[in-house]
Design an enzyme around this catalytic site. Structure first.
Site, PDB file in Angstrom:
ATOM      1  CG  ASP A 186       5.237  -3.404  -1.275  1.00  0.00           C
ATOM      2  OD1 ASP A 186       5.812  -2.386  -1.706  1.00  0.00           O
ATOM      3  OD2 ASP A 186       4.316  -3.978  -1.878  1.00  0.00           O
ATOM      4  CG  HIS A 187       3.248   0.454  -0.452  1.00  0.00           C
ATOM      5  ND1 HIS A 187       3.229   1.695  -1.024  1.00  0.00           N
ATOM      6  CD2 HIS A 187       2.925  -0.411  -1.432  1.00  0.00           C
ATOM      7  CE1 HIS A 187       2.889   1.588  -2.297  1.00  0.00           C
ATOM      8  NE2 HIS A 187       2.713   0.316  -2.580  1.00  0.00           N
ATOM      9  CD  GLU A 299       9.419  -0.793  -5.999  1.00  0.00           C
ATOM     10  OE1 GLU A 299       9.876  -1.938  -6.214  1.00  0.00           O
ATOM     11  OE2 GLU A 299       8.208  -0.542  -5.984  1.00  0.00           O
ATOM     12  CE  LYS A 341      -4.311  -3.751  -4.259  1.00  0.00           C
ATOM     13  NZ  LYS A 341      -2.863  -3.884  -4.239  1.00  0.00           N
ATOM     14  CG  HIS A 374       3.533  -1.396  -6.630  1.00  0.00           C
ATOM     15  ND1 HIS A 374       3.656  -0.965  -5.339  1.00  0.00           N
ATOM     16  CD2 HIS A 374       4.800  -1.461  -7.114  1.00  0.00           C
ATOM     17  CE1 HIS A 374       4.932  -0.770  -5.052  1.00  0.00           C
ATOM     18  NE2 HIS A 374       5.647  -1.048  -6.118  1.00  0.00           N
TER      19      HIS A 374
HETATM   20 ZN    ZN Z   1       2.081  -0.427  -4.319  1.00  0.00          ZN
END
Ligand code: ZN
Length: 531
Positions: A186-187, A299, A341, A374
């Site tokens: 991811d990222h 992605e 978050k 996300h």
């Molecule tokens: Zn993200």
């Protein structure tokens, strides 16, 4: 009882019958000297059986087959060989070598792309959360992306990509999960990130070109924007054609979404993402080059940019990337409102809905990739809308839950360890929160020393302010060291989670099941058919 002989069936992977699984795992626990062997892990595969277990925090795997009939698929496994009741048993430490060899030999342990199936991404910051993650998804129709970890999280927890994947592979084995899973790096922001994760065995690559994005574009005055635009024209060779292609045009999709690229909308999109386009292509090429032997997927993520992703930006990015041969399976916009978050969505839900619908229409019009959400944990109030607005074509990412449920277990089972951790990380909050989207305020949260044991979980796991403090300080908790350079908490956290593994699994299942229920993808699929 001729357990070993009869359990080694000749077909493809299948779970053993419950009684056989229970008997075999108990026998192996004794033979291997493990603290526990997992009955649900007991499966047969091409002439052998497999059982997973643990001694303390150390993972173990046993593979058995009739004496003298070693199946070919086990040839890469190196471990101590012993015999019991007429069977040969390989006792393997659950090391990287073992898990890699198992992954190569057993197709159901080899990560796969998620494709167009609705998918759920589970970051696992403890490396022990997979069984709970899988239980939460059971029967839901979601494809699990188990090893989903950003470079930032790996850095903060001091775990390498290979370790993250190993944990997911072992977790799938432990849970007896035979229906496949994904692994999402991811990222990723650099070519080096891509290389490291590709080599480790990841198959989903979330490419974040933030280092090339000019985030300030929407806030520039007209003169500055014009100057920045001229700079992009000079820097990016392809930019010369963009004016003719996009400027002043309106693109209409499904008769209801009109994307206008006039004046500032056009210039902002070009300035913001003009330099990112060639960089995404470069990262994408590196993915294809590194994974040429295996199926993989990409992605495109812009969710960590500073301003809401407009339709014009989405159209521009998508068209430019696909024209350069990039195929992607997901697009993660920066949505309106706050996706903080660990807490519910904050913002205008109707405005968000309109924008999710718009992005979903654009995705359908450009190949049908998924809309990726996300920071998706705990956004209970918007799940039904997301499933419906995307017509079930979405990916939801969560990561912090694996840590927050560990925090819950620590608070419940070892209050003094909890107070030590909490006291330390409260001091790190200001630093740790810097790259996260949160509003939690430690001043509003009583220090752990002033709280009764019974209140720790409520204040630091259930209530928003305390929850956010714990949510973002996981790195400090895992990497704090004493004066002698020894881990302060890391080993103690892992030991407690191993001891309280059933509780940890149960907490994860409970909390994440609520997410899955809210997302109701079955209903969303039906809606697609009717439309
Ligand atoms: Zn993200």
């Amino acid at each position: 009882m001729d357990l070993f002989e009869t359990s080694a069936r000749s077909g493809d992977a299948a779970p053993l019958a419950p009684r056989a699984a229970k008997g075999l795992s108990a026998a192996i626990r004794n033979l291997a000297g493990w603290d526990r062997a997992y009955p649900e892990s007991a499966i047969s595969h091409l002439g052998a059986w497999i059982v997973a277990g643990r001694k303390g925090t150390a993972r173990g795997v046993a593979v058995g087959f009739p004496a003298g009939k070693r199946p070919r698929w086990t040839s890469g496994l190196k471990g101590a060989q012993t015999s019991a009741q007429g069977a040969t048993v390989l006792l393997l430490d659950g090391t990287h070598e073992t898990l890699r060899a198992l992954r190569e030999a057993l197709p159901f342990l080899q990560p796969q792309p998620t494709g167009k199936t609705p998918s759920f991404g589970f970051g696992d910051r403890t490396g022990m959360a997979t069984p709970g993650h899988l239980l939460a998804l059971k029967g839901s129709g979601f494809f699990p992306n188990l090893a989903q970890q950003s470079i930032r999280e790996m850095t903060r927890t001091q775990r390498a990509p290979a370790e993250v994947l190993d944990a997911a592979v072992f977790g799938a084995l432990q849970a007896g999960h035979l229906t496949g899973f994904g692994a999402d790096a991811d990222h990723l922001k650099t070519l080096d990130d891509v290389d490291r994760c590709a080599e480790a065995g990841f198959v989903s690559f979330t490419l974040d070109a933030i280092e090339k994005v000019i985030d300030a574009a929407p806030r520039m005055n007209d003169a500055d924007l014009e100057q920045a635009y001229q700079k992009i024209l000079a820097e990016v060779p392809a930019a010369k054609g963009w004016e003719k292609k996009y400027s002043g045009k309106t693109f209409t999709f499904e008769k209801k979404v009109a994307v206008r690229m006039e004046g500032r909308a056009f210039r902002e999109a070009i300035v913001k993402y003009g330099r990112a386009i060639p960089y995404w292509v470069e990262m994408g090429k590196r993915v294809y080059q590194k994974k040429k032997d295996r199926p993989c997927e990409i992605e495109i993520a812009v969710d960590e940019t500073g301003a809401v992703t407009t339709g014009a930006e989405h159209v521009f990015i998508t068209r430019e990337l696909t024209e350069r041969g990039m195929i992607f399976q997901g697009f993660a916009p920066r949505f309106v409102g706050e996706f903080e978050k660990g807490v519910d969505y904050k913002g205008e839900r109707k405005v968000l809905e309109d924008s999710v619908i718009e992005h979903a229409v654009l995705a359908r019009a450009h190949g049908g990739y998924k809309i990726s959400v996300h920071s998706g944990s705990d956004k209970f109030s918007i799940y039904p809308m997301i499933a419906k607005a995307t017509q079930g074509r979405f990916h939801l990412k969560t990561a912090g839950t694996s840590w927050m449920e560990a925090v819950r277990v620590i608070a419940r089972k070892d209050p003094s360890l909890f107070r030590e951790i909490c006291d330390t990380v409260r001091g790190q909050f200001a630093k740790d929160r810097a790259s996260y989207h949160i509003s939690g305020d430690p001043a509003k949260v009583p220090a752990p020393l002033t709280l009764k044991d019974a209140d720790l979980e409520r204040v630091y796991v259930v209530e928003d302010d305390g929850r956010q403090i714990m949510h973002v300080t996981y790195g400090s908790a895992f990497t704090a060291k004493d004066d002698g350079g020894r881990w302060l908490f890391r080993d103690r956290i892992f030991a407690l989670l191993a001891k309280e593994e059933d509780l940890y699994t149960d907490c994860l299942k409970k909390h994440l099941s609520r997410h899955v229920k809210g997302l109701k993808i079955r209903g969303a699929k039906r809606a697609t058919v009717q439309a």
